[in-house]
Design an enzyme around this catalytic site. Structure first.
Site, mmCIF file in Angstrom:
data_model
loop_
_atom_site.group_PDB
_atom_site.id
_atom_site.type_symbol
_atom_site.label_atom_id
_atom_site.label_comp_id
_atom_site.label_asym_id
_atom_site.label_seq_id
_atom_site.Cartn_x
_atom_site.Cartn_y
_atom_site.Cartn_z
ATOM 1 N N ARG A 48 0.868 -1.172 0.000
ATOM 2 C CA ARG A 48 0.000 0.000 0.000
ATOM 3 C C ARG A 48 0.909 1.228 0.000
ATOM 4 O O ARG A 48 2.053 1.181 0.473
ATOM 5 C CB ARG A 48 -0.880 0.034 1.250
ATOM 6 C CG ARG A 48 -1.803 -1.168 1.412
ATOM 7 C CD ARG A 48 -2.595 -1.053 2.711
ATOM 8 N NE ARG A 48 -3.516 -2.173 2.874
ATOM 9 C CZ ARG A 48 -3.271 -3.272 3.577
ATOM 10 N NH1 ARG A 48 -2.079 -3.399 4.183
ATOM 11 N NH2 ARG A 48 -4.166 -4.229 3.681
ATOM 12 N N LYS B 151 -2.144 -2.274 7.944
ATOM 13 C CA LYS B 151 -3.356 -1.777 8.609
ATOM 14 C C LYS B 151 -3.477 -2.395 9.997
ATOM 15 O O LYS B 151 -3.156 -3.562 10.200
ATOM 16 C CB LYS B 151 -4.593 -2.124 7.783
ATOM 17 C CG LYS B 151 -4.797 -1.223 6.570
ATOM 18 C CD LYS B 151 -6.124 -1.543 5.900
ATOM 19 C CE LYS B 151 -6.398 -0.578 4.756
ATOM 20 N NZ LYS B 151 -7.687 -0.868 4.089
ATOM 21 N N HIS C 61 -2.216 2.481 -5.830
ATOM 22 C CA HIS C 61 -2.824 1.177 -5.555
ATOM 23 C C HIS C 61 -2.795 0.273 -6.781
ATOM 24 O O HIS C 61 -2.889 -0.957 -6.653
ATOM 25 C CB HIS C 61 -4.268 1.380 -5.083
ATOM 26 C CG HIS C 61 -4.617 0.511 -3.909
ATOM 27 N ND1 HIS C 61 -3.959 0.576 -2.692
ATOM 28 C CD2 HIS C 61 -5.556 -0.462 -3.768
ATOM 29 C CE1 HIS C 61 -4.475 -0.310 -1.862
ATOM 30 N NE2 HIS C 61 -5.440 -0.951 -2.489
ATOM 31 N N ARG D 63 -0.178 -2.297 -6.515
ATOM 32 C CA ARG D 63 -0.566 -3.393 -5.619
ATOM 33 C C ARG D 63 -1.500 -4.370 -6.345
ATOM 34 O O ARG D 63 -1.332 -5.579 -6.248
ATOM 35 C CB ARG D 63 -1.245 -2.792 -4.391
ATOM 36 C CG ARG D 63 -1.678 -3.774 -3.319
ATOM 37 C CD ARG D 63 -2.077 -2.979 -2.080
ATOM 38 N NE ARG D 63 -2.917 -3.713 -1.163
ATOM 39 C CZ ARG D 63 -2.478 -4.502 -0.205
ATOM 40 N NH1 ARG D 63 -1.170 -4.706 -0.055
ATOM 41 N NH2 ARG D 63 -3.319 -5.106 0.626
ATOM 42 N N HIS E 266 -4.179 -9.110 3.721
ATOM 43 C CA HIS E 266 -5.638 -9.114 3.828
ATOM 44 C C HIS E 266 -6.072 -9.936 5.038
ATOM 45 O O HIS E 266 -5.590 -11.047 5.229
ATOM 46 C CB HIS E 266 -6.275 -9.711 2.570
ATOM 47 C CG HIS E 266 -6.202 -8.809 1.380
ATOM 48 N ND1 HIS E 266 -6.330 -9.273 0.079
ATOM 49 C CD2 HIS E 266 -6.036 -7.458 1.282
ATOM 50 C CE1 HIS E 266 -6.232 -8.253 -0.757
ATOM 51 N NE2 HIS E 266 -6.048 -7.158 -0.062
ATOM 52 N N TYR F 278 -9.155 -11.260 -7.065
ATOM 53 C CA TYR F 278 -8.151 -11.473 -8.113
ATOM 54 C C TYR F 278 -8.383 -12.769 -8.882
ATOM 55 O O TYR F 278 -7.914 -12.909 -10.000
ATOM 56 C CB TYR F 278 -6.744 -11.426 -7.502
ATOM 57 C CG TYR F 278 -6.441 -10.061 -6.949
ATOM 58 C CD1 TYR F 278 -6.195 -8.986 -7.804
ATOM 59 C CD2 TYR F 278 -6.468 -9.817 -5.582
ATOM 60 C CE1 TYR F 278 -5.966 -7.714 -7.307
ATOM 61 C CE2 TYR F 278 -6.233 -8.549 -5.083
ATOM 62 C CZ TYR F 278 -5.984 -7.503 -5.947
ATOM 63 O OH TYR F 278 -5.766 -6.248 -5.453
#
Length: 298
Positions: free
Chosen positions: A148, A172, A244, A247, A270, A279
């Site tokens: 990110r 995150k 992004h 990524r 994630h 994806y």
């Protein structure tokens, strides 16, 4: 009424859930939007007095503002998180958001670049400029590791383990993960560090930050966004491109190549594999394109 509840909510998000300042601010905005609506409707209710009926009327109101379904869903998610917190703290007896429905959001496949487009874009970096090697190192690292933009600008020198071929990333929720890093990214980081970074006057508190601006401070996310936009223009790539996109391209190329989805999830950081599964849908689109392009039956 609301002030004390919101203050406690923000403390909970910071200490219990380790969310970033930007995310906490977004949650606060969601709750404040509800309070403004109640005032506008002349319903000065305390948090414990809010019912499902008021919340449903609030949802209808934000829909009239022209917001996308995604924006509406995000606000409703923030409101739900707030009332779950109140229930957890015994500030309300029942959660009025339990039956609150958000609009259905159609999952949009993200734009991504082919490997050739990645190389073309990175090739536009002017290495004769003082920031050239830094910019190339940033882009190589973002694509090599699927970072990110916030992770790229906060990457620390002490988190580079080049002899093992890994970097440590703070993602995150302050969660750490180890990501393999490619030889090209390592080469360009070392070129930047030896040629520029180690000779800079560094601002106090930024000594361990890898990528710095001319004033010796950490880069902003906006600076990376503008840099990529400029390079995409030079490369004449007519796609919606942002930091992004690197990524998304990283993940897409791995899935296209047959990488294990759990491994991709781990590298992207994630929480849920459902997020990573987008994806696989994108990969199906790629397969369909290949069939249409090369199969005589199509």
């Amino acid at each position: 009424m609301w002030d004390a509840a919101i203050k406690g909510f923000k403390i909970h998000l910071k200490l219990e859930r380790s969310l970033s300042a930007n995310t906490i601010e977004a949650y606060e905005r969601d709750v404040l939007a509800l309070t403004r609506y109640l005032v506008m409707e002349n319903k000065p209710l305390a948090p414990e007095e809010v019912t499902l009926a008021e919340l449903q009327a609030f949802v209808q109101w934000i829909a009239t503002l022209g917001m996308t379904a995604t924006s509406q869903s995000r606000i409703i998610s923030g409101i739900k998180t707030f009332f779950r917190f109140l229930l957890l703290q015994d500030m309300i007896k029942a959660d009025p958001t339990q039956l609150l429905e958000a609009p259905k959001v159609r999952r949009k496949l993200p734009d991504f670049l082919s490997f050739e487009e990645i190389e073309l874009l990175i090739g536009q970096v002017d290495l004769s400029k003082p920031e050239g090697h830094r910019n190339k190192a940033i882009l190589e690292t973002m694509y090599s590791c699927g970072l990110r933009v916030s992770e790229a600008v906060s990457l620390q020198i002490s988190h580079l383990y080049f002899s093992e071929g890994f970097i440590r990333v703070i993602g995150k929720g302050n969660k750490e993960r180890l990501i393999p890093i490619g030889s090209s990214a390592i080469k360009h980081i070392e070129l930047y560090y030896e040629g520029t970074r180690r000779h800079m006057a560094v601002k106090k508190g930024h000594e361990d930050i890898l990528f710095l601006n001319r004033r010796g401070a950490a880069l902003s996310r906006v600076m990376i966004f503008l840099m990529i936009k400029e390079l995409a223009g030079k490369a004449q790539i007519n796609k919606t491109i942002s930091p992004h996109t690197f990524r998304h391209s990283f993940a897409t190329h791995l899935v296209e190549g047959g990488a294990d989805l759990v491994a991709v999830q781990e590298m992207l950081g994630h929480e849920s594999i459902t997020t990573t599964e987008i994806y696989t849908h994108l990969n199906r689109e790629y397969l369909r394109d290949m069939l249409q392009q090369y199969h005589p039956g199509f």
